[in-house]
Write an enzyme that holds these catalytic residues in place. Structure first.
Site, PDB file in Angstrom:
ATOM      1  CB  ILE A   1      -0.661  13.554 -13.868  1.00 17.76           C
ATOM      2  CG1 ILE A   1      -1.940  13.036 -14.525  1.00 17.76           C
ATOM      3  CG2 ILE A   1      -0.463  15.049 -14.110  1.00 17.76           C
ATOM      4  CD1 ILE A   1      -3.206  13.386 -13.803  1.00 17.76           C
TER       5      ILE A   1
ATOM      6  CG  HIS B   1      -4.573   2.740  -5.039  1.00 15.87           C
ATOM      7  ND1 HIS B   1      -5.655   2.737  -4.189  1.00 15.87           N
ATOM      8  CD2 HIS B   1      -3.484   2.906  -4.242  1.00 15.87           C
ATOM      9  CE1 HIS B   1      -5.237   2.866  -2.933  1.00 15.87           C
ATOM     10  NE2 HIS B   1      -3.929   2.989  -2.945  1.00 15.87           N
TER      11      HIS B   1
ATOM     12  CB  THR C   1      -9.959   4.452  -1.427  1.00 12.44           C
ATOM     13  OG1 THR C   1      -9.397   5.766  -1.288  1.00 12.44           O
ATOM     14  CG2 THR C   1      -9.071   3.632  -2.347  1.00 12.44           C
TER      15      THR C   1
ATOM     16  CE1 TYR D   1      -7.629   2.214   0.654  1.00  7.15           C
ATOM     17  CE2 TYR D   1      -6.488   3.300   2.458  1.00  7.15           C
ATOM     18  CZ  TYR D   1      -6.512   2.834   1.156  1.00  7.15           C
ATOM     19  OH  TYR D   1      -5.410   2.989   0.355  1.00  7.15           O
TER      20      TYR D   1
ATOM     21  CB  SER E   1      -7.966   6.802  -9.304  1.00 10.75           C
ATOM     22  OG  SER E   1      -6.819   6.368  -8.591  1.00 10.75           O
TER      23      SER E   1
ATOM     24  CB  SER F   1      -3.560   9.067   3.291  1.00 11.63           C
ATOM     25  OG  SER F   1      -3.580   7.693   3.599  1.00 11.63           O
TER      26      SER F   1
ATOM     27  CE  LYS G   1      -7.154   8.361  -4.546  1.00 11.17           C
ATOM     28  NZ  LYS G   1      -6.495   7.056  -4.402  1.00 11.17           N
TER      29      LYS G   1
ATOM     30  CG  ASP H   1      -5.274   9.541  -8.915  1.00  8.70           C
ATOM     31  OD1 ASP H   1      -5.419   8.473  -9.540  1.00  8.70           O
ATOM     32  OD2 ASP H   1      -5.374   9.603  -7.675  1.00  8.70           O
TER      33      ASP H   1
HETATM   34  C1  LIG Z   1       3.013   5.573  -1.408  1.00  9.27           C
HETATM   35  C2  LIG Z   1       1.579   5.759  -1.817  1.00  9.27           C
HETATM   36  C3  LIG Z   1       0.603   5.705  -0.848  1.00  9.27           C
HETATM   37  C4  LIG Z   1      -0.731   5.841  -1.198  1.00  9.27           C
HETATM   38  N1  LIG Z   1      -1.676   5.813  -0.217  1.00  9.27           N
HETATM   39  C5  LIG Z   1      -2.962   5.944  -0.546  1.00  9.27           C
HETATM   40  C6  LIG Z   1      -3.960   5.944   0.445  1.00  9.27           C
HETATM   41  O1  LIG Z   1      -3.673   5.867   1.628  1.00  9.27           O
HETATM   42  N2  LIG Z   1      -5.243   6.022   0.051  1.00  9.27           N
HETATM   43  C7  LIG Z   1      -5.596   6.123  -1.279  1.00  9.27           C
HETATM   44  O2  LIG Z   1      -6.778   6.181  -1.602  1.00  9.27           O
HETATM   45  N3  LIG Z   1      -4.669   6.167  -2.241  1.00  9.27           N
HETATM   46  C8  LIG Z   1      -3.378   6.097  -1.900  1.00  9.27           C
HETATM   47  N4  LIG Z   1      -2.430   6.155  -2.889  1.00  9.27           N
HETATM   48  C9  LIG Z   1      -2.836   6.370  -4.287  1.00  9.27           C
HETATM   49  C10 LIG Z   1      -2.904   7.865  -4.599  1.00  9.27           C
HETATM   50  O3  LIG Z   1      -3.961   8.492  -3.947  1.00  9.27           O
HETATM   51  C11 LIG Z   1      -3.095   8.109  -6.105  1.00  9.27           C
HETATM   52  O4  LIG Z   1      -4.262   7.459  -6.543  1.00  9.27           O
HETATM   53  C12 LIG Z   1      -1.930   7.664  -6.962  1.00  9.27           C
HETATM   54  O5  LIG Z   1      -0.709   7.825  -6.285  1.00  9.27           O
HETATM   55  C13 LIG Z   1      -1.916   8.472  -8.265  1.00  9.27           C
HETATM   56  O6  LIG Z   1      -0.914   8.037  -9.118  1.00  9.27           O
HETATM   57  P1  LIG Z   1       0.536   8.742  -9.244  1.00  9.27           P
HETATM   58  O7  LIG Z   1       1.285   8.365  -8.017  1.00  9.27           O
HETATM   59  O8  LIG Z   1       1.079   8.105 -10.468  1.00  9.27           O
HETATM   60  O9  LIG Z   1       0.314  10.222  -9.361  1.00  9.27           O
HETATM   61  C14 LIG Z   1      -1.093   6.027  -2.548  1.00  9.27           C
HETATM   62  C15 LIG Z   1      -0.098   6.109  -3.522  1.00  9.27           C
HETATM   63  C16 LIG Z   1       1.226   5.984  -3.165  1.00  9.27           C
HETATM   64  C17 LIG Z   1       2.269   6.089  -4.237  1.00  9.27           C
HETATM   65  C1  LIG Z   2       0.565   3.458   3.978  1.00 16.73           C
HETATM   66  C2  LIG Z   2      -0.579   2.691   3.452  1.00 16.73           C
HETATM   67  C3  LIG Z   2      -1.060   3.232   2.188  1.00 16.73           C
HETATM   68  C4  LIG Z   2      -1.920   2.243   1.556  1.00 16.73           C
HETATM   69  C5  LIG Z   2      -2.071   2.491   0.135  1.00 16.73           C
HETATM   70  O1  LIG Z   2      -3.116   2.911  -0.279  1.00 16.73           O
HETATM   71  C6  LIG Z   2      -0.986   2.260  -0.772  1.00 16.73           C
HETATM   72  O2  LIG Z   2       0.087   1.819  -0.338  1.00 16.73           O
HETATM   73  O3  LIG Z   2      -1.158   2.466  -1.965  1.00 16.73           O
END
Ligand SMILES: Cc1cc2nc3c(=O)[nH]c(=O)nc-3n(C[C@H](O)[C@H](O)[C@H](O)COP(=O)(O)O)c2cc1C
Ligand SMILES: CCCCC(=O)C(=O)O
Length: 406
Positions: A328, A294, A198, A172, A292, A145, A270, A325
Protein backbone atom coordinates in the site's frame (compact mmCIF):
# COMPACT_ATOMS: atom_id res chain seq x y z
CA UNK A 1 -25.61 30.81 -19.39
CA UNK A 2 -23.82 31.34 -22.69
CA UNK A 3 -21.82 28.21 -23.56
CA UNK A 4 -21.04 29.09 -27.16
CA UNK A 5 -17.57 29.28 -28.62
CA UNK A 6 -15.73 32.40 -27.49
CA UNK A 7 -12.27 33.73 -28.20
CA UNK A 8 -10.07 33.19 -25.12
CA UNK A 9 -8.76 36.43 -23.63
CA UNK A 10 -5.18 37.20 -24.59
CA UNK A 11 -2.80 37.00 -21.62
CA UNK A 12 0.33 38.96 -22.47
CA UNK A 13 3.50 37.82 -20.71
CA UNK A 14 4.67 41.12 -19.27
CA UNK A 15 8.26 41.74 -18.13
CA UNK A 16 6.95 41.33 -14.54
CA UNK A 17 5.63 37.88 -15.41
CA UNK A 18 8.98 36.86 -16.85
CA UNK A 19 10.79 38.13 -13.76
CA UNK A 20 8.40 36.26 -11.52
CA UNK A 21 8.95 33.02 -13.43
CA UNK A 22 12.72 33.49 -13.47
CA UNK A 23 12.68 33.87 -9.67
CA UNK A 24 11.08 30.50 -9.13
CA UNK A 25 13.57 27.74 -8.35
CA UNK A 26 10.97 25.05 -8.49
CA UNK A 27 7.25 24.62 -8.27
CA UNK A 28 7.24 24.64 -4.44
CA UNK A 29 9.83 27.26 -3.67
CA UNK A 30 7.47 30.14 -2.95
CA UNK A 31 6.41 31.13 0.54
CA UNK A 32 2.78 30.62 -0.47
CA UNK A 33 3.22 26.89 0.03
CA UNK A 34 3.57 26.27 3.70
CA UNK A 35 2.95 22.63 4.56
CA UNK A 36 5.84 20.38 5.50
CA UNK A 37 4.96 18.12 2.60
CA UNK A 38 5.36 20.83 0.00
CA UNK A 39 8.36 22.44 1.64
CA UNK A 40 10.33 19.20 1.82
CA UNK A 41 9.50 18.30 -1.77
CA UNK A 42 8.67 14.84 -0.49
CA UNK A 43 5.26 14.33 -2.03
CA UNK A 44 4.91 10.59 -2.25
CA UNK A 45 5.92 7.34 -0.62
CA UNK A 46 8.23 6.80 -3.61
CA UNK A 47 10.02 10.05 -2.68
CA UNK A 48 10.47 8.75 0.88
CA UNK A 49 11.84 5.45 -0.43
CA UNK A 50 14.32 7.30 -2.61
CA UNK A 51 15.46 9.51 0.24
CA UNK A 52 15.88 6.53 2.60
CA UNK A 53 17.63 4.38 0.05
CA UNK A 54 20.20 7.05 -0.72
CA UNK A 55 20.98 7.83 2.92
CA UNK A 56 21.06 4.35 4.49
CA UNK A 57 24.04 2.02 4.18
CA UNK A 58 23.43 -0.41 1.32
CA UNK A 59 23.00 -3.52 3.51
CA UNK A 60 20.35 -1.71 5.59
CA UNK A 61 18.47 -0.33 2.59
CA UNK A 62 18.47 -3.80 1.03
CA UNK A 63 17.18 -5.36 4.25
CA UNK A 64 14.26 -2.92 4.44
CA UNK A 65 13.49 -2.77 0.71
CA UNK A 66 13.75 -6.41 -0.29
CA UNK A 67 11.38 -9.32 -0.38
CA UNK A 68 11.98 -13.05 -0.64
CA UNK A 69 13.67 -14.94 -3.49
CA UNK A 70 12.74 -13.34 -6.84
CA UNK A 71 10.77 -10.42 -5.35
CA UNK A 72 7.67 -11.48 -7.27
CA UNK A 73 5.18 -11.15 -4.44
CA UNK A 74 6.71 -7.94 -3.16
CA UNK A 75 6.36 -6.42 -6.62
CA UNK A 76 2.84 -7.81 -7.15
CA UNK A 77 1.62 -6.44 -3.81
CA UNK A 78 1.81 -2.89 -5.17
CA UNK A 79 1.31 -3.60 -8.87
CA UNK A 80 -1.96 -5.50 -8.34
CA UNK A 81 -3.63 -2.30 -7.10
CA UNK A 82 -3.12 -0.92 -10.61
CA UNK A 83 -5.66 -3.19 -12.21
CA UNK A 84 -8.50 -1.36 -10.51
CA UNK A 85 -9.64 2.04 -11.70
CA UNK A 86 -11.81 4.52 -9.84
CA UNK A 87 -15.32 5.31 -11.04
CA UNK A 88 -16.35 8.63 -9.47
CA UNK A 89 -19.89 9.74 -8.78
CA UNK A 90 -20.15 13.45 -9.39
CA UNK A 91 -22.05 16.47 -8.11
CA UNK A 92 -22.18 15.27 -4.55
CA UNK A 93 -21.48 17.62 -1.66
CA UNK A 94 -18.07 16.50 -0.44
CA UNK A 95 -17.19 19.69 1.42
CA UNK A 96 -17.16 17.56 4.56
CA UNK A 97 -16.03 13.95 4.50
CA UNK A 98 -15.76 11.58 7.45
CA UNK A 99 -12.49 9.64 7.20
CA UNK A 100 -12.27 8.18 10.71
CA UNK A 101 -13.10 4.68 11.91
CA UNK A 102 -13.32 3.18 15.41
CA UNK A 103 -10.59 0.67 16.21
CA UNK A 104 -9.86 -0.93 19.58
CA UNK A 105 -12.33 1.40 21.25
CA UNK A 106 -11.02 4.70 19.90
CA UNK A 107 -11.45 6.53 16.61
CA UNK A 108 -8.44 6.68 14.33
CA UNK A 109 -8.02 9.55 11.85
CA UNK A 110 -8.36 7.37 8.76
CA UNK A 111 -8.29 3.63 8.04
CA UNK A 112 -4.53 3.22 8.17
CA UNK A 113 -2.11 2.03 10.85
CA UNK A 114 1.59 1.21 10.98
CA UNK A 115 2.47 -2.49 10.71
CA UNK A 116 4.87 -4.06 13.20
CA UNK A 117 8.38 -4.03 11.76
CA UNK A 118 11.62 -5.01 13.46
CA UNK A 119 14.90 -3.16 13.52
CA UNK A 120 13.50 0.37 13.34
CA UNK A 121 16.58 1.76 15.12
CA UNK A 122 18.58 0.78 12.04
CA UNK A 123 16.50 3.37 10.15
CA UNK A 124 16.73 6.07 12.84
CA UNK A 125 18.24 6.05 16.35
CA UNK A 126 14.85 6.79 17.95
CA UNK A 127 13.31 3.95 15.95
CA UNK A 128 10.10 2.59 17.43
CA UNK A 129 9.83 5.54 19.85
CA UNK A 130 9.72 8.01 16.95
CA UNK A 131 7.14 5.87 15.13
CA UNK A 132 4.96 5.72 18.22
CA UNK A 133 5.10 9.50 18.72
CA UNK A 134 4.25 10.14 15.06
CA UNK A 135 1.33 7.68 15.13
CA UNK A 136 -0.01 9.35 18.27
CA UNK A 137 0.31 12.81 16.72
CA UNK A 138 -1.51 11.71 13.55
CA UNK A 139 -4.13 9.67 15.42
CA UNK A 140 -3.43 6.17 14.10
CA UNK A 141 -2.47 2.89 15.77
CA UNK A 142 0.92 1.22 15.81
CA UNK A 143 2.01 -2.42 15.76
CA UNK A 144 5.02 -3.13 17.99
CA UNK A 145 7.33 -5.83 16.60
CA UNK A 146 8.73 -8.58 18.79
CA UNK A 147 11.99 -7.56 17.10
CA UNK A 148 11.60 -3.94 18.26
CA UNK A 149 14.78 -2.23 19.44
CA UNK A 150 13.03 -0.60 22.39
CA UNK A 151 10.93 -2.23 25.15
CA UNK A 152 7.17 -2.14 24.58
CA UNK A 153 6.74 -0.15 27.82
CA UNK A 154 8.90 2.69 26.43
CA UNK A 155 7.23 2.56 23.03
CA UNK A 156 3.67 2.85 24.35
CA UNK A 157 4.76 5.51 26.81
CA UNK A 158 6.46 7.60 24.09
CA UNK A 159 3.26 7.73 22.03
CA UNK A 160 0.91 8.29 24.93
CA UNK A 161 2.96 11.28 26.07
CA UNK A 162 2.05 12.92 22.74
CA UNK A 163 -1.61 11.87 22.58
CA UNK A 164 -3.68 8.82 23.56
CA UNK A 165 -2.84 6.04 21.11
CA UNK A 166 -3.54 2.32 20.81
CA UNK A 167 -0.74 -0.15 20.21
CA UNK A 168 -0.90 -3.82 19.33
CA UNK A 169 1.87 -6.30 20.11
CA UNK A 170 3.14 -8.51 17.32
CA UNK A 171 4.09 -11.98 18.51
CA UNK A 172 5.97 -14.83 16.90
CA UNK A 173 5.55 -18.39 18.08
CA UNK A 174 8.78 -19.00 19.96
CA UNK A 175 10.60 -22.16 21.04
CA UNK A 176 10.76 -20.71 24.54
CA UNK A 177 7.12 -20.54 25.68
CA UNK A 178 8.00 -18.76 28.92
CA UNK A 179 9.63 -15.98 26.89
CA UNK A 180 6.59 -15.80 24.61
CA UNK A 181 4.38 -15.46 27.69
CA UNK A 182 6.56 -12.68 29.10
CA UNK A 183 6.09 -10.71 25.87
CA UNK A 184 2.31 -11.11 26.10
CA UNK A 185 2.14 -10.08 29.75
CA UNK A 186 4.45 -7.11 29.28
CA UNK A 187 2.43 -5.93 26.28
CA UNK A 188 -0.84 -6.17 28.19
CA UNK A 189 0.61 -4.32 31.19
CA UNK A 190 1.94 -1.64 28.82
CA UNK A 191 -1.58 -1.04 27.51
CA UNK A 192 -1.55 -2.91 24.19
CA UNK A 193 -5.01 -3.75 22.91
CA UNK A 194 -4.31 -6.84 20.85
CA UNK A 195 -1.83 -9.56 20.05
CA UNK A 196 -1.03 -9.87 16.36
CA UNK A 197 0.18 -13.45 16.11
CA UNK A 198 2.34 -13.68 13.00
CA UNK A 199 1.43 -16.97 11.40
CA UNK A 200 3.44 -16.81 8.18
CA UNK A 201 6.90 -17.26 9.65
CA UNK A 202 7.57 -20.76 11.04
CA UNK A 203 10.94 -20.20 9.35
CA UNK A 204 12.39 -17.09 7.75
CA UNK A 205 11.81 -16.59 4.01
CA UNK A 206 14.59 -16.99 1.46
CA UNK A 207 16.33 -13.62 1.62
CA UNK A 208 19.22 -13.49 -0.83
CA UNK A 209 20.18 -9.97 0.21
CA UNK A 210 20.68 -11.07 3.81
CA UNK A 211 22.80 -14.05 2.77
CA UNK A 212 24.87 -11.99 0.36
CA UNK A 213 25.49 -9.30 2.94
CA UNK A 214 25.90 -11.61 5.96
CA UNK A 215 23.13 -9.53 7.45
CA UNK A 216 22.89 -8.92 11.22
CA UNK A 217 21.52 -6.08 13.31
CA UNK A 218 24.28 -3.48 13.66
CA UNK A 219 26.46 -3.62 16.78
CA UNK A 220 24.80 -1.80 19.69
CA UNK A 221 21.23 -2.64 18.74
CA UNK A 222 19.41 -5.34 20.63
CA UNK A 223 15.98 -6.94 20.76
CA UNK A 224 14.66 -6.30 24.28
CA UNK A 225 11.30 -8.01 23.69
CA UNK A 226 12.76 -11.31 22.62
CA UNK A 227 15.52 -10.69 25.17
CA UNK A 228 18.47 -10.91 22.80
CA UNK A 229 21.48 -8.68 23.37
CA UNK A 230 23.67 -7.11 20.72
CA UNK A 231 26.48 -9.56 21.64
CA UNK A 232 24.16 -12.50 21.07
CA UNK A 233 22.99 -11.04 17.76
CA UNK A 234 26.59 -10.71 16.59
CA UNK A 235 27.21 -14.40 17.25
CA UNK A 236 24.90 -15.66 14.50
CA UNK A 237 23.50 -14.67 11.11
CA UNK A 238 20.02 -13.14 11.13
CA UNK A 239 18.73 -16.29 9.46
CA UNK A 240 20.26 -18.64 12.08
CA UNK A 241 19.27 -16.32 14.94
CA UNK A 242 15.65 -16.29 13.78
CA UNK A 243 15.64 -20.10 13.40
CA UNK A 244 17.00 -20.55 16.93
CA UNK A 245 14.28 -18.40 18.48
CA UNK A 246 11.17 -19.00 16.38
CA UNK A 247 9.18 -22.22 16.54
CA UNK A 248 8.42 -24.11 13.35
CA UNK A 249 6.15 -26.52 15.23
CA UNK A 250 3.43 -23.94 15.81
CA UNK A 251 -0.23 -24.84 15.25
CA UNK A 252 -3.70 -23.43 15.91
CA UNK A 253 -4.61 -25.85 18.70
CA UNK A 254 -1.41 -25.22 20.64
CA UNK A 255 -1.34 -21.45 20.24
CA UNK A 256 -4.78 -19.91 20.34
CA UNK A 257 -6.37 -21.54 23.43
CA UNK A 258 -3.08 -20.98 25.29
CA UNK A 259 -3.02 -17.31 24.30
CA UNK A 260 -6.67 -16.98 25.35
CA UNK A 261 -5.80 -18.44 28.75
CA UNK A 262 -3.08 -15.90 29.47
CA UNK A 263 -4.47 -12.63 28.10
CA UNK A 264 -7.60 -10.53 27.81
CA UNK A 265 -6.20 -8.68 24.79
CA UNK A 266 -7.79 -9.31 21.41
CA UNK A 267 -6.14 -12.04 19.36
CA UNK A 268 -5.54 -11.39 15.66
CA UNK A 269 -3.83 -13.65 13.13
CA UNK A 270 -1.34 -11.85 10.89
CA UNK A 271 -0.32 -13.46 7.63
CA UNK A 272 -3.50 -15.09 6.32
CA UNK A 273 -4.11 -15.45 2.56
CA UNK A 274 -6.49 -18.44 2.26
CA UNK A 275 -10.20 -18.07 3.08
CA UNK A 276 -10.01 -21.48 4.81
CA UNK A 277 -7.67 -19.93 7.37
CA UNK A 278 -10.20 -17.15 7.94
CA UNK A 279 -12.73 -19.89 8.76
CA UNK A 280 -10.26 -21.52 11.16
CA UNK A 281 -9.55 -18.21 12.86
CA UNK A 282 -13.30 -17.82 13.39
CA UNK A 283 -13.54 -21.37 14.80
CA UNK A 284 -10.81 -20.55 17.29
CA UNK A 285 -12.61 -17.39 18.35
CA UNK A 286 -10.00 -14.97 17.05
CA UNK A 287 -10.96 -11.30 16.83
CA UNK A 288 -9.34 -10.36 13.55
CA UNK A 289 -7.20 -11.36 10.64
CA UNK A 290 -4.56 -9.40 8.75
CA UNK A 291 -4.54 -10.48 5.13
CA UNK A 292 -0.78 -10.31 4.69
CA UNK A 293 2.17 -12.02 3.02
CA UNK A 294 4.67 -10.21 5.24
CA UNK A 295 5.33 -7.64 2.53
CA UNK A 296 6.55 -10.43 0.23
CA UNK A 297 9.41 -11.24 2.62
CA UNK A 298 8.38 -14.77 3.48
CA UNK A 299 7.12 -17.08 0.71
CA UNK A 300 7.65 -15.62 -2.74
CA UNK A 301 4.95 -16.27 -5.36
CA UNK A 302 2.10 -16.02 -2.92
CA UNK A 303 -0.66 -13.79 -4.30
CA UNK A 304 -0.74 -10.05 -3.84
CA UNK A 305 -2.75 -9.30 -0.73
CA UNK A 306 -5.26 -7.14 -2.62
CA UNK A 307 -5.98 -10.23 -4.77
CA UNK A 308 -6.39 -12.48 -1.72
CA UNK A 309 -8.54 -9.96 0.16
CA UNK A 310 -11.99 -10.35 -1.51
CA UNK A 311 -12.21 -14.11 -0.85
CA UNK A 312 -11.06 -13.62 2.76
CA UNK A 313 -13.60 -10.84 3.31
CA UNK A 314 -16.32 -13.05 1.79
CA UNK A 315 -15.39 -15.96 4.06
CA UNK A 316 -15.51 -13.67 7.10
CA UNK A 317 -19.13 -12.67 6.48
CA UNK A 318 -18.81 -10.05 9.21
CA UNK A 319 -17.88 -12.67 11.86
CA UNK A 320 -14.26 -11.52 12.19
CA UNK A 321 -12.47 -8.24 11.40
CA UNK A 322 -10.50 -8.20 8.15
CA UNK A 323 -7.52 -5.88 7.70
CA UNK A 324 -4.84 -5.92 4.99
CA UNK A 325 -1.21 -4.92 4.49
CA UNK A 326 1.38 -5.22 1.73
CA UNK A 327 2.30 -2.84 -1.06
CA UNK A 328 0.00 0.00 0.00
CA UNK A 329 1.69 3.18 -1.20
CA UNK A 330 -1.07 5.74 -1.67
CA UNK A 331 -4.41 6.88 -0.33
CA UNK A 332 -5.94 5.51 -3.51
CA UNK A 333 -4.61 2.04 -2.57
CA UNK A 334 -6.27 2.40 0.84
CA UNK A 335 -9.53 3.38 -0.87
CA UNK A 336 -9.36 0.33 -3.16
CA UNK A 337 -8.62 -2.04 -0.26
CA UNK A 338 -11.63 -0.72 1.64
CA UNK A 339 -13.81 -1.10 -1.43
CA UNK A 340 -12.66 -4.72 -1.72
CA UNK A 341 -13.57 -5.63 1.84
CA UNK A 342 -10.89 -4.44 4.27
CA UNK A 343 -11.90 -2.51 7.36
CA UNK A 344 -8.44 -0.97 7.69
CA UNK A 345 -5.01 -1.01 6.04
CA UNK A 346 -1.52 -1.18 7.49
CA UNK A 347 1.82 -0.09 6.01
CA UNK A 348 5.27 -1.48 6.81
CA UNK A 349 8.10 -0.16 4.64
CA UNK A 350 6.69 3.37 4.21
CA UNK A 351 7.22 3.94 7.95
CA UNK A 352 10.79 2.61 7.78
CA UNK A 353 11.62 4.83 4.81
CA UNK A 354 10.01 7.76 6.60
CA UNK A 355 12.05 7.08 9.74
CA UNK A 356 15.26 6.99 7.72
CA UNK A 357 14.23 10.21 5.96
CA UNK A 358 13.54 12.27 9.08
CA UNK A 359 12.68 10.29 12.23
CA UNK A 360 9.39 11.19 13.90
CA UNK A 361 8.77 14.07 11.49
CA UNK A 362 9.32 11.74 8.58
CA UNK A 363 6.69 9.31 9.83
CA UNK A 364 4.28 12.20 10.41
CA UNK A 365 4.92 13.32 6.84
CA UNK A 366 4.31 9.80 5.52
CA UNK A 367 0.99 9.62 7.35
CA UNK A 368 0.05 13.11 6.17
CA UNK A 369 0.75 12.14 2.55
CA UNK A 370 -1.46 9.05 2.81
CA UNK A 371 -4.19 10.89 4.71
CA UNK A 372 -4.37 13.79 2.21
CA UNK A 373 -4.41 11.39 -0.71
CA UNK A 374 -7.11 9.18 0.86
CA UNK A 375 -9.32 12.12 1.77
CA UNK A 376 -9.00 13.66 -1.68
CA UNK A 377 -9.77 10.28 -3.26
CA UNK A 378 -12.97 10.11 -1.19
CA UNK A 379 -13.94 13.63 -2.27
CA UNK A 380 -13.18 13.06 -5.94
CA UNK A 381 -15.08 9.78 -6.05
CA UNK A 382 -18.05 11.37 -4.29
CA UNK A 383 -17.74 9.36 -1.06
CA UNK A 384 -18.72 11.28 2.07
CA UNK A 385 -18.25 8.50 4.59
CA UNK A 386 -16.31 5.27 4.87
CA UNK A 387 -19.49 3.28 4.30
CA UNK A 388 -19.85 4.97 0.89
CA UNK A 389 -16.65 3.21 -0.24
CA UNK A 390 -17.80 0.07 -2.04
CA UNK A 391 -17.04 -1.85 -5.22
CA UNK A 392 -19.44 0.55 -6.96
CA UNK A 393 -16.54 3.03 -6.98
CA UNK A 394 -14.21 0.59 -8.76
CA UNK A 395 -14.00 -0.64 -12.33
CA UNK A 396 -11.62 -2.77 -14.32
CA UNK A 397 -10.49 -1.75 -17.79
CA UNK A 398 -10.40 -4.70 -20.18
CA UNK A 399 -8.01 -4.47 -23.09
CA UNK A 400 -10.65 -5.60 -25.58
CA UNK A 401 -14.00 -4.82 -24.05
CA UNK A 402 -15.92 -2.14 -22.20
CA UNK A 403 -15.30 -1.06 -18.65
CA UNK A 404 -16.13 -3.96 -16.34
CA UNK A 405 -18.00 -3.26 -13.09
CA UNK A 406 -17.20 -5.35 -10.03
C1 LIG B 1 12.14 -4.54 7.64
C2 LIG B 1 10.84 -5.22 7.97
C3 LIG B 1 10.71 -5.84 9.19
C4 LIG B 1 9.53 -6.50 9.51
N1 LIG B 1 9.41 -7.09 10.73
C5 LIG B 1 8.28 -7.72 11.05
C6 LIG B 1 8.12 -8.31 12.31
O1 LIG B 1 8.99 -8.22 13.17
N2 LIG B 1 6.99 -8.99 12.56
C7 LIG B 1 5.98 -9.10 11.62
O2 LIG B 1 4.97 -9.73 11.87
N3 LIG B 1 6.09 -8.51 10.42
C8 LIG B 1 7.20 -7.82 10.13
N4 LIG B 1 7.30 -7.21 8.91
C9 LIG B 1 6.17 -7.26 7.97
C10 LIG B 1 5.23 -6.08 8.21
O3 LIG B 1 4.54 -6.19 9.41
C11 LIG B 1 4.17 -5.97 7.10
O4 LIG B 1 3.45 -7.17 7.02
C12 LIG B 1 4.73 -5.65 5.73
O5 LIG B 1 5.86 -4.82 5.83
C13 LIG B 1 3.66 -4.97 4.88
O6 LIG B 1 4.10 -4.73 3.59
P1 LIG B 1 4.70 -3.31 3.09
O7 LIG B 1 6.05 -3.20 3.68
O8 LIG B 1 4.73 -3.50 1.62
O9 LIG B 1 3.76 -2.23 3.55
C14 LIG B 1 8.47 -6.55 8.58
C15 LIG B 1 8.60 -5.89 7.36
C16 LIG B 1 9.76 -5.23 7.05
C17 LIG B 1 9.86 -4.52 5.73
C1 LIG C 1 14.35 -7.75 12.56
C2 LIG C 1 13.65 -9.03 12.37
C3 LIG C 1 12.38 -8.86 11.68
C4 LIG C 1 11.93 -10.15 11.20
C5 LIG C 1 10.94 -10.02 10.14
O1 LIG C 1 9.79 -10.28 10.37
C6 LIG C 1 11.32 -9.57 8.84
O2 LIG C 1 12.51 -9.31 8.60
O3 LIG C 1 10.46 -9.49 7.97
Amino acid sequence: MHCGKTTPPQLPLTPETWMYLADQKGPFSTSRVSSQKMASKILSIADLKESASSSLPEFAAEFFNSGATNQITMHDNSAAYGKYRLLPRVLRDVSRVETGIPLFGRDITFPLCVSPAGLQAMAHPEGDLATSRACAKMGVNMGVSSYANYPVEEITDAGNKVAPINHVMQLYTLNDKAKQERIVRRAEAAGCKAIFLTADSPVLGVRWNEWRNGFKAPVGLDYPMIEISSDEIQAASHDDGFAAVNSASHNWAAEIPWLRSITKMEIWIKGVLAPEDVETAIEYGCDGVIVSNHGGRQLDETPATIDALPACAKAARGRIRIHVDGGIRSGVDIFKALALGAECCWVGRPALWALAHDGQQGVELMLEILYDDFKRCMQLTGCRSISDITTASLAVVNASGPLARL
